[in-house]
Design a protein around this motif. Structure first.
Motif, PDB file in Angstrom:
ATOM      1  N   THR A 146     -50.965 -12.574   4.181  1.00 42.64           N
ATOM      2  CA  THR A 146     -51.706 -13.625   3.722  1.00 42.64           C
ATOM      3  C   THR A 146     -52.184 -13.157   2.026  1.00 42.64           C
ATOM      4  O   THR A 146     -52.158 -14.008   1.487  1.00 42.64           O
ATOM      5  CB  THR A 146     -52.995 -13.750   4.549  1.00 42.64           C
ATOM      6  N   HIS A 147     -52.633 -12.011   2.202  1.00 44.82           N
ATOM      7  CA  HIS A 147     -53.471 -11.550   1.018  1.00 44.82           C
ATOM      8  C   HIS A 147     -52.480 -10.830  -0.062  1.00 44.82           C
ATOM      9  O   HIS A 147     -52.784 -10.436  -1.114  1.00 44.82           O
ATOM     10  CB  HIS A 147     -54.576 -10.334   1.386  1.00 44.82           C
ATOM     11  N   THR A 148     -50.996 -10.704   0.243  1.00 43.88           N
ATOM     12  CA  THR A 148     -50.302  -9.804  -0.542  1.00 43.88           C
ATOM     13  C   THR A 148     -48.909 -10.618  -1.136  1.00 43.88           C
ATOM     14  O   THR A 148     -48.395 -10.240  -2.082  1.00 43.88           O
ATOM     15  CB  THR A 148     -49.950  -8.469  -0.004  1.00 43.88           C
TER      16      THR A 148
ATOM     17  N   VAL B 139     -53.279 -20.063   9.992  1.00 45.01           N
ATOM     18  CA  VAL B 139     -54.158 -19.903  10.786  1.00 45.01           C
ATOM     19  C   VAL B 139     -54.608 -18.181  10.790  1.00 45.01           C
ATOM     20  O   VAL B 139     -53.711 -17.454  10.577  1.00 45.01           O
ATOM     21  CB  VAL B 139     -53.991 -20.104  12.418  1.00 45.01           C
ATOM     22  N   HIS B 140     -55.883 -18.118  11.160  1.00 46.54           N
ATOM     23  CA  HIS B 140     -56.333 -16.665  11.424  1.00 46.54           C
ATOM     24  C   HIS B 140     -57.542 -16.601  12.715  1.00 46.54           C
ATOM     25  O   HIS B 140     -58.212 -17.772  12.649  1.00 46.54           O
ATOM     26  CB  HIS B 140     -57.181 -16.226  10.078  1.00 46.54           C
ATOM     27  N   LEU B 141     -57.162 -15.517  13.162  1.00 41.00           N
ATOM     28  CA  LEU B 141     -58.215 -15.451  14.349  1.00 41.00           C
ATOM     29  C   LEU B 141     -59.521 -14.889  13.797  1.00 41.00           C
ATOM     30  O   LEU B 141     -60.630 -15.784  14.387  1.00 41.00           O
ATOM     31  CB  LEU B 141     -57.676 -14.125  15.247  1.00 41.00           C
ATOM     32  N   SER B 142     -59.714 -13.982  12.807  1.00 37.39           N
ATOM     33  CA  SER B 142     -60.931 -14.005  12.411  1.00 37.39           C
ATOM     34  C   SER B 142     -61.266 -14.563  11.198  1.00 37.39           C
ATOM     35  O   SER B 142     -60.392 -15.505  10.704  1.00 37.39           O
ATOM     36  CB  SER B 142     -60.838 -12.455  12.042  1.00 37.39           C
ATOM     37  N   ASN B 143     -62.575 -14.732  10.871  1.00 42.23           N
ATOM     38  CA  ASN B 143     -62.899 -15.502   9.688  1.00 42.23           C
ATOM     39  C   ASN B 143     -62.830 -14.690   8.460  1.00 42.23           C
ATOM     40  O   ASN B 143     -63.350 -13.742   8.061  1.00 42.23           O
ATOM     41  CB  ASN B 143     -64.400 -15.812   9.559  1.00 42.23           C
TER      42      ASN B 143
END
Ligand code: DQA
Length: 146
Positions: A80-82, A100-104
């Motif tokens: 997601t971040h790279t 989607v992501h499990l964590s915030n």
């Protein structure tokens, strides 16, 4: 014929259940997939599910998705971040995509606050654990049926 939706789980999500349960919970990827398949069945759509720890494999899978899938549900995990490559693959297919992501991701480390995928997704759901996937699939089903 029932609309087809592609679900992609990114790197390390194969370790769910054992991996940082305080952040990601105890649920395994198989349990997530089972819940997604049950919802898909109820809504009369077909799911293909793919998990990879390798960026290029994810790029290849998205690249071959055109004309095959009506929408894409993806947890790109650390990519997601790279990953400009995954972002560009989503852009290139033009398939409506839900991230989607499990964590915030916005309540965690600074480097997780940037999603390279978000700007090419229809929307993002983050922070609801397994329900992020459920809400995400509901959205992906709506997109697949329009
Ligand atoms: C994640 C969040 C990412 O920052 C992390 O790298 C993951 C999982 C999530 O589902 O919360 O692997 O995508």
């Amino acid at each position: 014929m029932a609309a087809k939706i592609l679900v992609i789980h990114g790197p390390n999500l194969n370790l769910l259940g054992k991996r940082e349960p305080d952040i990601y919970g105890n649920i395994t990827i198989d349990e997530i997939n089972k819940k997604l398949k049950a919802l898909a069945k109820k809504k009369n759509v077909t799911l293909d599910v793919f998990q990879s720890n390798h960026e290029g494999e994810i790029v290849d899978k998205i690249g071959k998705a055109k004309n095959k899938y009506k929408s894409l549900l993806i947890n790109p995990a650390a990519y997601t971040h790279t990953s400009v490559a995954i972002r560009d693959a989503i852009m290139a297919t033009g398939i409506p995509t839900i991230e989607v992501h499990l964590s915030n991701i916005y309540s965690r480390e600074d480097f997780r606050h940037t999603s390279l995928v978000a700007s090419v997704a229809k929307g993002q759901i983050s922070g609801f654990g397994i329900d992020s996937y459920i809400y995400g699939l509901e959205a992906a089903i709506k997109l697949a049926k329009t």
